[in-house]
Design an enzyme around this catalytic site. Structure first.
Site, PDB file in Angstrom:
ATOM      1  N   GLU A  32       2.255 -18.574   3.868  1.00  0.00           N
ATOM      2  CA  GLU A  32       1.818 -19.322   2.917  1.00  0.00           C
ATOM      3  C   GLU A  32       1.981 -19.265   0.958  1.00  0.00           C
ATOM      4  OE1 GLU A  32      -2.559 -21.274   3.711  1.00  0.00           O
ATOM      5  OE2 GLU A  32      -2.021 -20.074   2.806  1.00  0.00           O
ATOM      6  N   CYS A  63       3.590 -18.671  -6.577  1.00  0.00           N
ATOM      7  CA  CYS A  63       2.805 -17.175  -4.911  1.00  0.00           C
ATOM      8  C   CYS A  63       3.487 -16.927  -4.894  1.00  0.00           C
ATOM      9  CB  CYS A  63       1.371 -17.296  -5.659  1.00  0.00           C
ATOM     10  SG  CYS A  63       1.512 -15.488  -4.861  1.00  0.00           S
ATOM     11  N   CYS A  66       0.761  -7.709   6.505  1.00  0.00           N
ATOM     12  CA  CYS A  66       0.785  -6.237   5.379  1.00  0.00           C
ATOM     13  C   CYS A  66       0.179  -4.873   5.969  1.00  0.00           C
ATOM     14  CB  CYS A  66       0.397  -6.411   4.127  1.00  0.00           C
ATOM     15  SG  CYS A  66       0.294  -5.145   3.086  1.00  0.00           S
ATOM     16  N   CYS A  89      -5.400  -2.002   3.076  1.00  0.00           N
ATOM     17  CA  CYS A  89      -6.454  -2.352   2.276  1.00  0.00           C
ATOM     18  C   CYS A  89      -7.382  -2.765   2.611  1.00  0.00           C
ATOM     19  CB  CYS A  89      -5.344  -3.157   0.714  1.00  0.00           C
ATOM     20  SG  CYS A  89      -4.399  -2.431   0.170  1.00  0.00           S
ATOM     21  N   CYS A  92      -8.576  -6.466   1.844  1.00  0.00           N
ATOM     22  CA  CYS A  92      -8.010  -7.006   2.600  1.00  0.00           C
ATOM     23  C   CYS A  92      -7.007  -8.658   2.938  1.00  0.00           C
ATOM     24  CB  CYS A  92      -5.852  -6.866   1.435  1.00  0.00           C
ATOM     25  SG  CYS A  92      -5.063  -7.854   1.578  1.00  0.00           S
ATOM     26  N   CYS A 113      -3.849 -15.934  -4.221  1.00  0.00           N
ATOM     27  CA  CYS A 113      -2.671 -16.022  -2.892  1.00  0.00           C
ATOM     28  C   CYS A 113      -2.808 -14.240  -2.587  1.00  0.00           C
ATOM     29  CB  CYS A 113      -1.364 -16.262  -3.737  1.00  0.00           C
ATOM     30  SG  CYS A 113      -0.859 -14.269  -5.281  1.00  0.00           S
TER      31      CYS A 113
HETATM   32  N1  SAH Z   1       0.863  -6.030  -1.783  1.00  0.00           N
HETATM   33  C1  SAH Z   1       0.837  -6.424  -3.494  1.00  0.00           C
HETATM   34  C2  SAH Z   1       0.374  -8.610  -3.706  1.00  0.00           C
HETATM   35  C3  SAH Z   1      -0.240  -9.224  -2.817  1.00  0.00           C
HETATM   36  S1  SAH Z   1      -1.582  -8.994  -2.980  1.00  0.00           S
HETATM   37  C4  SAH Z   1      -0.152  -6.486  -4.415  1.00  0.00           C
HETATM   38  O1  SAH Z   1      -1.141  -5.308  -3.632  1.00  0.00           O
HETATM   39  O2  SAH Z   1      -0.162  -5.837  -5.263  1.00  0.00           O
HETATM   40  C5  SAH Z   1      -2.321  -9.742  -4.183  1.00  0.00           C
HETATM   41  C6  SAH Z   1      -2.988  -9.322  -5.345  1.00  0.00           C
HETATM   42  O3  SAH Z   1      -3.910  -9.879  -4.599  1.00  0.00           O
HETATM   43  C7  SAH Z   1      -3.388  -7.504  -5.017  1.00  0.00           C
HETATM   44  O4  SAH Z   1      -3.767  -7.633  -6.521  1.00  0.00           O
HETATM   45  C8  SAH Z   1      -4.751  -7.931  -4.120  1.00  0.00           C
HETATM   46  O5  SAH Z   1      -5.156  -6.661  -4.432  1.00  0.00           O
HETATM   47  C9  SAH Z   1      -5.262  -9.311  -4.294  1.00  0.00           C
HETATM   48  N2  SAH Z   1      -6.973  -9.227  -2.920  1.00  0.00           N
HETATM   49  C10 SAH Z   1      -6.323  -9.150  -1.684  1.00  0.00           C
HETATM   50  N3  SAH Z   1      -7.399  -9.624  -1.875  1.00  0.00           N
HETATM   51  C11 SAH Z   1      -8.353  -9.925  -2.398  1.00  0.00           C
HETATM   52  C12 SAH Z   1      -9.385 -10.836  -2.702  1.00  0.00           C
HETATM   53  N4  SAH Z   1      -9.882 -11.278  -1.074  1.00  0.00           N
HETATM   54  N5  SAH Z   1      -9.825 -11.222  -3.452  1.00  0.00           N
HETATM   55  C13 SAH Z   1      -9.370 -11.071  -4.773  1.00  0.00           C
HETATM   56  N6  SAH Z   1      -7.758 -10.832  -4.502  1.00  0.00           N
HETATM   57  C14 SAH Z   1      -7.779  -9.742  -3.835  1.00  0.00           C
HETATM   58 FE1  SF4 Z   2      -1.292  -5.305   1.335  1.00  0.00          FE
HETATM   59 FE2  SF4 Z   2      -3.419  -6.993   0.930  1.00  0.00          FE
HETATM   60 FE3  SF4 Z   2      -3.010  -4.414   0.015  1.00  0.00          FE
HETATM   61 FE4  SF4 Z   2      -1.611  -5.948  -1.779  1.00  0.00          FE
HETATM   62  S1  SF4 Z   2      -3.086  -5.622  -1.026  1.00  0.00           S
HETATM   63  S2  SF4 Z   2      -0.664  -3.729  -0.496  1.00  0.00           S
HETATM   64  S3  SF4 Z   2      -1.107  -7.590   1.034  1.00  0.00           S
HETATM   65  S4  SF4 Z   2      -3.115  -5.218   2.246  1.00  0.00           S
END
Ligand code: SAH
Ligand code: SF4
Length: 377
Positions: free
Chosen positions: A96, A117, A124, A128, A131, A355
Site C-alpha cells: 500500500e 508514504c 518486515c 516490533c 506493528c 502508514c
Molecule cells: N520501519 C520503519 C518505517 C515504517 S513504520 C520504522 O519503524 O520507523 C512507520 C511508523 O509507524 C513507525 O514509527 C512505527 O513505529 C509506526 N507504527 C507502527 N505500527 C503502528 C500503530 N499500530 N499505530 C501507530 N503507529 C504505528
Molecule cells: Fe518494521 Fe513495523 Fe518495526 Fe517499522 S515499526 S521496523 S515496519 S516492525
C-alpha cells in the site's frame, strides 16, 4: 531476498544505467533521456505513446523492460484525509502507498499539502511487537524500480484528480518512507530509488522533502548521514529507556540507546537539521510521566522534534492507546521544557500512524474487497 522479474523495471534505471544499456544496442546517448522524459515528465503509459522513438526501439524496450512494475488494484479514496493505493507487484505481492492530505483553512482538499508514504519491503523482519507490518515477518525486499513505481502511481492518480500546472512535475509536498518495511534494511535499493526520485531526469523531487524513518539500524544511520543527498531522518524511538524499548522493539538488543542516540546526534550535527523522534503512546507500556521525562532529556540533548502518536489498535494485538488526558499529560512534560513536540489526537490523521500498519489489511482485502472501495485503473 529479492525478486528477479523476467523484465527489468524501467523505473529502476538511472540515466547512466539506461544510457549504458541502450548504448550496448548501438543507440545514441540522447535516447535514454528521451525515454525517461516520456516516463516521468510526459507520463507515457505504453511504449507506443513514446512517439519520437523508432518502432524498433519501442519493440526492444518492450521486450527488455516493464514500464510499470506495480499495478494499481484499488484506489481507496476515503472521506478522511488519507487515500490508499493498493498495488500489486510482479510476483503477486501486495503493498500500500498512502496519500495524506493536510486540510488547510480556505483551501480545498485537492490543493492542500500532500505527503506520500511509501513502502520499501513486503513485510518486515524487525519484529516490533505493536506493528502490523511485521506480524508475518519479511517476505522480501522491494527493488528500486518498485519503490519508485509507487510514486509514479501516485502521480497518475493525482493527475486524474487535479490537472497539474505545466511547470510542476509532481503535486505532492513531502515523501515519507514510513510504509511497510525497514527502509535501512534495504539500503541500496532505497538509495537508488530516492536518487531516481530526486534526479532532474527523474521526478525532480527535493531530497530535503524526503524523510526516511528507521527503527534504529545504527550503522546504516551513520551511512545515511554520509549520503550526498541530504535526506531527513525520523527515528522510531517508542521507549525512552532500554528496559521499555527492548520489550517492544527487538532491534534495541543489538542497538541499545547508548549506541542509537549518539548515531542520531551525529546525523543531526552533520545535516544541521532537526531529526524527528517518533514516539507511539501505548497504554501502560511507555506512557508514564517517568518515560516522558526521559524522552524530554533525550530530545533536549539531540535538539530533536518529538512526534507523539496515539497508538492505533491492530486487530489481534493486545495494545491500546492511553486516554486523551494521559496523552496530554505526557505531552506537557515535553512542552513545558521547551521541546518541540506534536501530539495529534484525530484518529488516523497522523502520518506515521496512517502508514505504519499496512500489511494485515492488504492481505485480507485481496480476498475480500471492501464494499466502499472504488475501483479505478
Ligand atoms: N520501519 C520503519 C518505517 C515504517 S513504520 C520504522 O519503524 O520507523 C512507520 C511508523 O509507524 C513507525 O514509527 C512505527 O513505529 C509506526 N507504527 C507502527 N505500527 C503502528 C500503530 N499500530 N499505530 C501507530 N503507529 C504505528
Ligand atoms: Fe518494521 Fe513495523 Fe518495526 Fe517499522 S515499526 S521496523 S515496519 S516492525
Amino acid at each position: 531476498m529479492t525478486f528477479e522479474p523476467a523484465k527489468r523495471p524501467l523505473t529502476g534505471e538511472t540515466l547512466e544505467s539506461l544510457t549504458a544499456s541502450l548504448g550496448e544496442r548501438g543507440e545514441k546517448p540522447f535516447r535514454a533521456r528521451q525515454v525517461l522524459d516520456w516516463l516521468y515528465k510526459k507520463r507515457a503509459r505504453a511504449w507506443d505513446d513514446m512517439t519520437n522513438l523508432p518502432k524498433g526501439l519501442q519493440a526492444w524496450l518492450d521486450a527488455t523492460y516493464t514500464l510499470m512494475p506495480a499495478a494499481l488494484v484499488l484506489n481507496r479514496q476515503s472521506a478522511d484525509v488519507t487515500d490508499k493505493l493498493l498495488l500489486e507487484l510482479g510476483d503477486g505481492s501486495l503493498i500500500e502507498t498512502v496519500i495524506i492530505r493536510a486540510p488547510q483553512d480556505g483551501v480545498g482538499l485537492d490543493h492542500s499539502r500532500k505527503t506520500i508514504c511509501i513502502s520499501t519491503q513486503v513485510g518486515c523482519a524487525m519484529g516490533c511487537v505493536f506493528c502490523a507490518s511485521g506480524l508475518a515477518g519479511l517476505k522480501r525486499d522491494m527493488g528500486a524500480g518498485e519503490i519508485v513505481a509507487q510514486l509514479l502511481q501516485v502521480c497518475y492518480a493525482e493527475d486524474k484528480r487535479t490537472p497539474r500546472a505545466r511547470a510542476e512535475l509532481v503535486s505532492f509536498d513531502n515523501i515519507v518512507v514510513m510504509g511497510m518495511g525497514e527502509p535501512l534494511a534495504n539500503y541500496d535499493a532505497l538509495i537508488r530509488a530516492l536518487t531516481i526520485v530526486n534526479a532532474e531526469w527523474g521526478l525532480g523531487f527535493g531530497a530535503r522533502r524526503i524523510t526516511v524513518s528507521t527503527s534504529g539500524l545504527v550503522p546504516k544511520i551513520l551511512r545515511l548521514a554520509d549520503e550526498p543527498l541530504g535526506f531527513r531522518l525520523a527515528v522510531s524511538l517508542h521507549g525512552a529507556t532500554d528496559e521499555v524499548r527492548t520489550r517492544i522493539m527487538p532491534v534495541n538488543k543489538a542497538y541499545p540507546l547508548a549506541k542509537l542516540l549518539p548515531a542520531v546526534k551525529a546525523f543531526s550535527e552533520r545535516h544541521g537539521r532537526m531529526v524527528t523522534l517518533e514516539f507511539i503512546l501505548i497504554a501502560d507500556v511507555n506512557d508514564s510521566v517517568e518515560q516522558a521525562r526521559r524522552l524530554r532529556d533525550i530530545a533536549l540533548d539531540l535538539h530533536a522534534h518529538v512526534n507523539l502518536i496515539p497508538y492505533n489498535t491492530v486487530e489481534g494485538l493486545p495494545w491500546t492507546r492511553p486516554d486523551a488526558e494521559r496523552q496530554a499529560a505526557f505531552a506537557s512534560v515535553l512542552d513545558k521544557a521547551g521541546v518541540s513536540v506534536t501530539l495529534r489526537r484525530e484518529k488516523g490523521h497522523d502520518i506515521a500512524a496512517a502508514c505504519g500498519q499496512l500489511r494485515l489489511k492488504t492481505e485480507r482485502e485481496r480476498a475480500q474487497p471492501q464494499p466502499d472501495d472504488k475501483n479505478s485503473s
